[in-house]
Design an enzyme around this catalytic site. Structure first.
Site, PDB file in Angstrom:
ATOM      1  N   ARG A  72       0.840  -1.200   0.000  1.00 54.79           N
ATOM      2  CA  ARG A  72       0.000   0.000   0.000  1.00 54.79           C
ATOM      3  C   ARG A  72       0.876   1.251   0.000  1.00 54.79           C
ATOM      4  NH1 ARG A  72      -1.826   1.092   4.354  1.00 54.79           N
ATOM      5  NH2 ARG A  72      -1.082  -0.639   5.607  1.00 54.79           N
ATOM      6  N   TYR A 211      -1.633  -3.808  -6.760  1.00 57.47           N
ATOM      7  CA  TYR A 211      -1.305  -4.602  -5.562  1.00 57.47           C
ATOM      8  C   TYR A 211      -2.246  -4.357  -4.379  1.00 57.47           C
ATOM      9  CZ  TYR A 211       1.752  -7.505  -2.725  1.00 57.47           C
ATOM     10  OH  TYR A 211       2.268  -8.537  -1.974  1.00 57.47           O
ATOM     11  N   GLY A 212      -2.668  -5.439  -3.763  1.00 54.25           N
ATOM     12  CA  GLY A 212      -3.327  -5.427  -2.448  1.00 54.25           C
ATOM     13  C   GLY A 212      -4.332  -4.313  -2.264  1.00 54.25           C
ATOM     14  N   LYS A 220      -9.553  -2.221   2.108  1.00 53.34           N
ATOM     15  CA  LYS A 220      -9.276  -1.051   2.931  1.00 53.34           C
ATOM     16  C   LYS A 220     -10.064   0.169   2.446  1.00 53.34           C
ATOM     17  CE  LYS A 220      -7.088  -3.572   5.491  1.00 53.34           C
ATOM     18  NZ  LYS A 220      -5.760  -3.895   5.857  1.00 53.34           N
ATOM     19  N   HIS A 240     -10.409  -2.105  11.839  1.00 58.56           N
ATOM     20  CA  HIS A 240      -9.319  -2.964  11.346  1.00 58.56           C
ATOM     21  C   HIS A 240      -9.074  -4.050  12.401  1.00 58.56           C
ATOM     22  CE1 HIS A 240      -4.903  -3.016   9.649  1.00 58.56           C
ATOM     23  NE2 HIS A 240      -5.650  -3.964   9.131  1.00 58.56           N
ATOM     24  N   SER A 262      -1.144  -3.111  10.576  1.00 56.46           N
ATOM     25  CA  SER A 262      -0.806  -4.015   9.484  1.00 56.46           C
ATOM     26  C   SER A 262       0.454  -4.818   9.816  1.00 56.46           C
ATOM     27  CB  SER A 262      -0.580  -3.209   8.209  1.00 56.46           C
ATOM     28  OG  SER A 262      -1.760  -2.501   7.905  1.00 56.46           O
ATOM     29  N   ALA A 263       0.386  -6.103   9.516  1.00 50.39           N
ATOM     30  CA  ALA A 263       1.510  -7.028   9.743  1.00 50.39           C
ATOM     31  C   ALA A 263       1.959  -7.067  11.206  1.00 50.39           C
ATOM     32  CB  ALA A 263       2.681  -6.720   8.798  1.00 50.39           C
ATOM     33  N   CYS A 264       0.997  -6.995  12.124  1.00 48.22           N
ATOM     34  CA  CYS A 264       1.307  -7.092  13.558  1.00 48.22           C
ATOM     35  C   CYS A 264       0.577  -8.253  14.223  1.00 48.22           C
ATOM     36  CB  CYS A 264       0.992  -5.786  14.263  1.00 48.22           C
ATOM     37  SG  CYS A 264       2.157  -4.487  13.806  1.00 48.22           S
ATOM     38  N   LYS A 266      -2.685 -10.050  13.250  1.00 50.46           N
ATOM     39  CA  LYS A 266      -4.123 -10.341  13.253  1.00 50.46           C
ATOM     40  C   LYS A 266      -4.417 -11.734  12.680  1.00 50.46           C
ATOM     41  CE  LYS A 266      -5.301  -6.616  11.081  1.00 50.46           C
ATOM     42  NZ  LYS A 266      -3.925  -6.123  11.079  1.00 50.46           N
ATOM     43  N   ASP A 287      -9.173  -9.613   9.486  1.00 49.39           N
ATOM     44  CA  ASP A 287      -8.657  -8.271   9.156  1.00 49.39           C
ATOM     45  C   ASP A 287      -9.639  -7.125   9.426  1.00 49.39           C
ATOM     46  OD1 ASP A 287      -6.293  -6.886   8.130  1.00 49.39           O
ATOM     47  OD2 ASP A 287      -7.522  -6.313   6.424  1.00 49.39           O
ATOM     48  N   ARG A 379       2.228 -11.989  -0.123  1.00 47.71           N
ATOM     49  CA  ARG A 379       0.911 -12.292   0.446  1.00 47.71           C
ATOM     50  C   ARG A 379       0.300 -13.534  -0.194  1.00 47.71           C
ATOM     51  NH1 ARG A 379      -1.511  -8.522   4.416  1.00 47.71           N
ATOM     52  NH2 ARG A 379       0.114  -6.982   4.651  1.00 47.71           N
ATOM     53  N   ARG A 410       3.235  -3.296  17.946  1.00 47.11           N
ATOM     54  CA  ARG A 410       4.564  -3.907  17.908  1.00 47.11           C
ATOM     55  C   ARG A 410       5.537  -2.981  18.627  1.00 47.11           C
ATOM     56  NH1 ARG A 410       7.144  -7.563  14.067  1.00 47.11           N
ATOM     57  NH2 ARG A 410       5.142  -7.978  13.067  1.00 47.11           N
ATOM     58  N   PHE A 503       2.489 -16.347  19.066  1.00 49.73           N
ATOM     59  CA  PHE A 503       1.759 -17.338  18.259  1.00 49.73           C
ATOM     60  C   PHE A 503       0.807 -18.177  19.124  1.00 49.73           C
ATOM     61  CE2 PHE A 503       5.762 -16.269  16.054  1.00 49.73           C
ATOM     62  CZ  PHE A 503       5.209 -15.685  14.922  1.00 49.73           C
TER      63      PHE A 503
HETATM   64  P1  GTP Z   1      -2.108  -7.446   7.803  1.00 51.53           P
HETATM   65  O1  GTP Z   1      -2.632  -8.519   6.923  1.00 51.53           O
HETATM   66  O2  GTP Z   1      -1.081  -6.594   7.158  1.00 51.53           O
HETATM   67  O3  GTP Z   1      -3.180  -6.627   8.430  1.00 51.53           O
HETATM   68  O4  GTP Z   1      -1.240  -8.203   8.978  1.00 51.53           O
HETATM   69  P2  GTP Z   1      -1.704  -9.008  10.273  1.00 51.53           P
HETATM   70  O5  GTP Z   1      -1.992  -8.047  11.383  1.00 51.53           O
HETATM   71  O6  GTP Z   1      -2.743  -9.985   9.932  1.00 51.53           O
HETATM   72  O7  GTP Z   1      -0.342  -9.753  10.690  1.00 51.53           O
HETATM   73  P3  GTP Z   1       0.060 -11.301  10.546  1.00 51.53           P
HETATM   74  O8  GTP Z   1      -0.721 -12.185  11.465  1.00 51.53           O
HETATM   75  O9  GTP Z   1       0.055 -11.663   9.123  1.00 51.53           O
HETATM   76  O10 GTP Z   1       1.548 -11.250  11.092  1.00 51.53           O
HETATM   77  C1  GTP Z   1       2.529 -10.406  10.531  1.00 51.53           C
HETATM   78  C2  GTP Z   1       3.901 -10.865  10.908  1.00 51.53           C
HETATM   79  O11 GTP Z   1       4.040 -10.887  12.328  1.00 51.53           O
HETATM   80  C3  GTP Z   1       4.189 -12.284  10.428  1.00 51.53           C
HETATM   81  O12 GTP Z   1       5.505 -12.342   9.942  1.00 51.53           O
HETATM   82  C4  GTP Z   1       4.037 -13.126  11.664  1.00 51.53           C
HETATM   83  O13 GTP Z   1       4.830 -14.290  11.626  1.00 51.53           O
HETATM   84  C5  GTP Z   1       4.446 -12.166  12.792  1.00 51.53           C
HETATM   85  N1  GTP Z   1       3.706 -12.479  14.058  1.00 51.53           N
HETATM   86  C6  GTP Z   1       2.384 -12.707  14.182  1.00 51.53           C
HETATM   87  N2  GTP Z   1       2.059 -13.021  15.459  1.00 51.53           N
HETATM   88  C7  GTP Z   1       3.209 -12.982  16.165  1.00 51.53           C
HETATM   89  C8  GTP Z   1       3.531 -13.212  17.542  1.00 51.53           C
HETATM   90  O14 GTP Z   1       2.688 -13.522  18.378  1.00 51.53           O
HETATM   91  N3  GTP Z   1       4.843 -13.053  17.903  1.00 51.53           N
HETATM   92  C9  GTP Z   1       5.814 -12.707  16.989  1.00 51.53           C
HETATM   93  N4  GTP Z   1       7.062 -12.579  17.425  1.00 51.53           N
HETATM   94  N5  GTP Z   1       5.541 -12.491  15.671  1.00 51.53           N
HETATM   95  C10 GTP Z   1       4.261 -12.628  15.273  1.00 51.53           C
HETATM   96  C1  SPV Z   2      -2.895  -4.178   5.576  1.00 49.77           C
HETATM   97  O1  SPV Z   2      -1.940  -3.520   5.143  1.00 49.77           O
HETATM   98  O2  SPV Z   2      -3.431  -3.934   6.687  1.00 49.77           O
HETATM   99  C2  SPV Z   2      -3.405  -5.314   4.794  1.00 49.77           C
HETATM  100  C3  SPV Z   2      -2.867  -5.513   3.448  1.00 49.77           C
HETATM  101  O3  SPV Z   2      -4.270  -6.019   5.255  1.00 49.77           O
HETATM  102  S1  SPV Z   2      -3.648  -4.533   2.254  1.00 49.77           S
HETATM  103  O4  SPV Z   2      -4.823  -5.241   1.781  1.00 49.77           O
HETATM  104  O5  SPV Z   2      -2.680  -4.334   1.170  1.00 49.77           O
HETATM  105  O6  SPV Z   2      -4.055  -3.283   2.844  1.00 49.77           O
HETATM  106 MN    MN Z   3      -4.774  -5.595   7.531  1.00 49.32          MN
END
Ligand code: GTP
Ligand code: SPV
Ligand code: MN
Length: 592
Positions: A72, A211-212, A220, A240, A262-264, A266, A287, A379, A410, A503
């Site tokens: 994004r 993309y995405g 989004k 979110h 994002s990427a934390c 979920k 999400d 992704r 994070r 995890f």
């Molecule tokens: P979006 O799709 O972008 O909204 O991301 P998300 O919030 O769904 O995050 P996702 O669960 O895909 O995790 C993102 C990254 O964080 C991945 O590389 C995971 O392996 C890592 N991660 C997820 N949960 C944990 C956790 O409990 N501990 C640690 N250390 N890393 C984690």
């Molecule tokens: C995010 O960035 O929170 C996502 C990926 O879930 S995207 O659909 O590209 O926004």
């Molecule tokens: Mn997301």
């Protein structure tokens, strides 16, 4: 394929877009199997898709994007509402009329040589009173095939589209083709990138990226930016957030939502495989949550989406077994690496990379190189119904009743593993105070701590101060508000290693939340919320309570000072309750 008769309203819009963008032909998507096969064939012929080994990954495909189009782009995302002040300081505002003129210029003839796809879809179970219809017009078959996984698309929805007001989303990769010109595998025009939202007329225009979240406009753009505006006006929430159920060994079940940036984490929390015997987590969404008060004052949530667009790197059978099962078939992978057997690989999938990998940039992988094999924001697109831990109510038109809301970010220090808000005002303060290190989900620096209130910084379609006020006001709507918590899985110790295993072990924190709601877990009151008594939290033997609950008054004071200056950016629209809460915490912290 079915011949779709569209409503007058939709037909008029199709004609307008057609005369603006000048495609070779128009295809109204009906969601049929034959249509899917036709699109897949086109994508494979164009080399956008590489079919994966059907023995290892049936009916699945790999796409590798242009290296300039991988995430994004928040800097090119605009809210175009009449009054600049309504977009607020966290959004890029643009005047609607001049933006429309600019877009009409960009979109003029932009679909020449291409097929224009009209994709009617439903957000939420089709028979839900909370569901909404959107239509995306796009010249990208990659987008269409992703939307078919991510949103509900079928003939009856297509026929209904346009009956009621629907959200219009227009998308183009921005690369018209002349008669003799061949297409490339990932057309995009990132120099002219723009993702514009017109919340007052419920329209989205996106140009230049495939993309995405830039291109799958149901996600989004509609389900958060436009929907948050609708939710403010109509007394609901568009958030979110993932949605899960947690079941304890007695068989009692509670539903919870959680907002992490994002990427934390979920998707990982949504698919958690419990490491505590007898406890179980099941998934409703990973999400986005739309939440409403029902007539009994219960907060109910639906997942508007139908699939997952999840981060691949880090996903493994150790960290996310259910996620790995979700990906066995019928998936699209974007920007992951390819094995010599024509299967997928990414960092973290196995401890060692297999020999003979091809990177997402189509190069032979060099394990000595600093460059990863898969892009950090690689992704997967997967149908949610393939998730082995799907909750039985995932598709319930009435949604699920929410007992807890969890915020998280994070942060390597200061913020404890878990704490509970003492009041709705403190709950809103928790959301408003969220901070998190940036990730590869958006273009820009990674690892920089920034404010991300409610994990909505890039997704709130209006003034963030008004959004805080909306949350406060929603707290007066019911006598049975959910309990609110704040978690941090990402604390690090002095050796720079995670202090918390994360995890599947996160169930221990969910179990504490569960027990708190049921009145069975002890906590200590601190100025920043209730903290678990060590005896009430089922900590794994090798973890250290003090590392997970750092008690650094100086760090908290720095945190509050920084927050105070952040809050000041919202000016008069910052609710006084948040200033008061901040002052109260500060006073509490200075007590011995
Ligand atoms: P979006 O799709 O972008 O909204 O991301 P998300 O919030 O769904 O995050 P996702 O669960 O895909 O995790 C993102 C990254 O964080 C991945 O590389 C995971 O392996 C890592 N991660 C997820 N949960 C944990 C956790 O409990 N501990 C640690 N250390 N890393 C984690
Ligand atoms: C995010 O960035 O929170 C996502 C990926 O879930 S995207 O659909 O590209 O926004
Ligand atoms: Mn997301």
């Amino acid at each position: 394929m079915a011949q779709i008769t569209v409503t007058e309203a939709l037909r008029t819009w199709i004609q307008e877009v057609q005369s603006l963008t000048e495609p070779d032909s128009v295809h109204i998507v009906d969601g049929s199997k034959e249509e899917e096969e036709l699109l897949l064939q086109r994508l494979v012929e164009n080399k956008t898709f590489m079919p994966l080994n059907p023995q290892k990954r049936p009916h699945s495909f790999l796409a590798c994007s242009n290296p300039d189009d991988v995430a994004r782009v928040e800097g090119k995302t605009f809210i175009c509402c009449a009054n600049e002040a309504d977009a607020g300081p966290t959004n890029h505002w643009h005047d609607p009329a001049t933006m429309k003129t600019k877009l009409e210029h960009l979109f003029k003839g932009c679909m020449r040589g291409r097929i224009m796809y009209v994709v009617p879809y439903c957000m939420g179970p089709a028979d839900s009173p909370y569901a909404q219809i959107g239509v995306e017009i796009t010249d990208s078959p990659y987008v269409v095939i992703n939307l078919k996984i991510m949103a509900r698309i079928n003939e009856s929805i297509s026929k209904r589209a346009g009956e009621k007001p629907f959200v219009k989303a227009l998308h183009s990769v921005g690369v018209p083709l002349s008669e003799k010109q061949d297409d490339c595998s990932w057309p995009c025009n990132t120099k002219e990138l723009v993702i514009a939202h017109f919340p007052e007329i419920e329209e989205i225009w996106s140009f230049g990226s495939g993309y995405g979240g830039n291109a799958l406009l149901s996600k989004k753009c509609f389900a958060l930016r436009i929907a948050s505006w609708m939710a403010r006006d109509n007394g609901w929430f568009a958030e979110h957030m993932l949605i899960i159920s947690v079941t304890n060994p007695k068989g009692e079940k509670l539903y919870m939502t959680a907002a992490f940036p994002s990427a934390c984490g979920k998707t990982n929390l949504a698919m958690l495989e419990s490491q505590l015997p007898g406890w179980k987590v099941e998934c409703v969404g990973d999400d986005i949550a739309w939440m409403f008060w029902d007539e009994h004052g219960t907060l109910r949530a639906i997942n508007p989406e139908f699939g997952c667009f999840g981060v691949a790197p880090g996903t493994s059978s150790k960290t996310n077994k259910h996620g790995i099962e979700l990906l066995q078939k019928n998936c699209i992978f974007t920007n992951v690496a390819r094995t010599k057997e024509n299967d997928v690989w990414w960092e973290g999938l196995t401890d060692q990379p297999p020999h003979g990998l091809t990177t997402w940039k189509q190069q032979p992988y060099d394990p000595k190189s600093a460059e990863p094999a898969a892009h950090p924001n690689a992704r997967f697109t997967a149908p949610l119904y393939q998730c082995p831990s799907l909750d039985s109510a995932w598709n319930d038109p009435q949604g699920v009743p929410i007992s807890a809301i969890i915020f998280g970010g994070r942060r390597s220090s200061t913020i404890p593993l878990i704490r509970q808000a003492k009041s709705w005002r403190q709950a809103v303060f928790f959301g408003a105070s969220m901070t998190s290190a940036t990730t590869a989900a958006a273009k820009g620096a990674v690892g920089k701590v920034r404010h991300d209130p409610f994990a909505m910084l890039p997704f709130c379609g209006y003034h963030m101060g008004d959004y805080f006020q909306h949350w406060l006001s929603m707290g007066t709507q019911s006598q049975q508000l959910p309990s609110v918590f704040y978690v941090n899985w990402f604390l690090k110790n002095q050796e720079d290693r995670f202090s918390w295993p994360g995890f599947g072990e996160n169930i221990r924190v969910l179990a504490w939340i569960f027990d708190r709601i049921k009145g069975r877990a002890k906590a200590t009151s601190t100025p920043v919320g209730y903290i678990p008594d060590p005896s009430s939290l089922r900590l794994p033997s090798h973890t250290n309570y003090d590392e997970l609950f750092p008690c650094d008054t100086q760090a908290w004071n720095d945190e509050l000072n920084d927050l105070e200056s952040y809050f000041s950016t919202f000016g008069e629209r910052l609710p006084h309750e948040l200033t008061e809460e901040l002052a109260m915490i500060r006073t509490g912290l200075s007590c011995p």
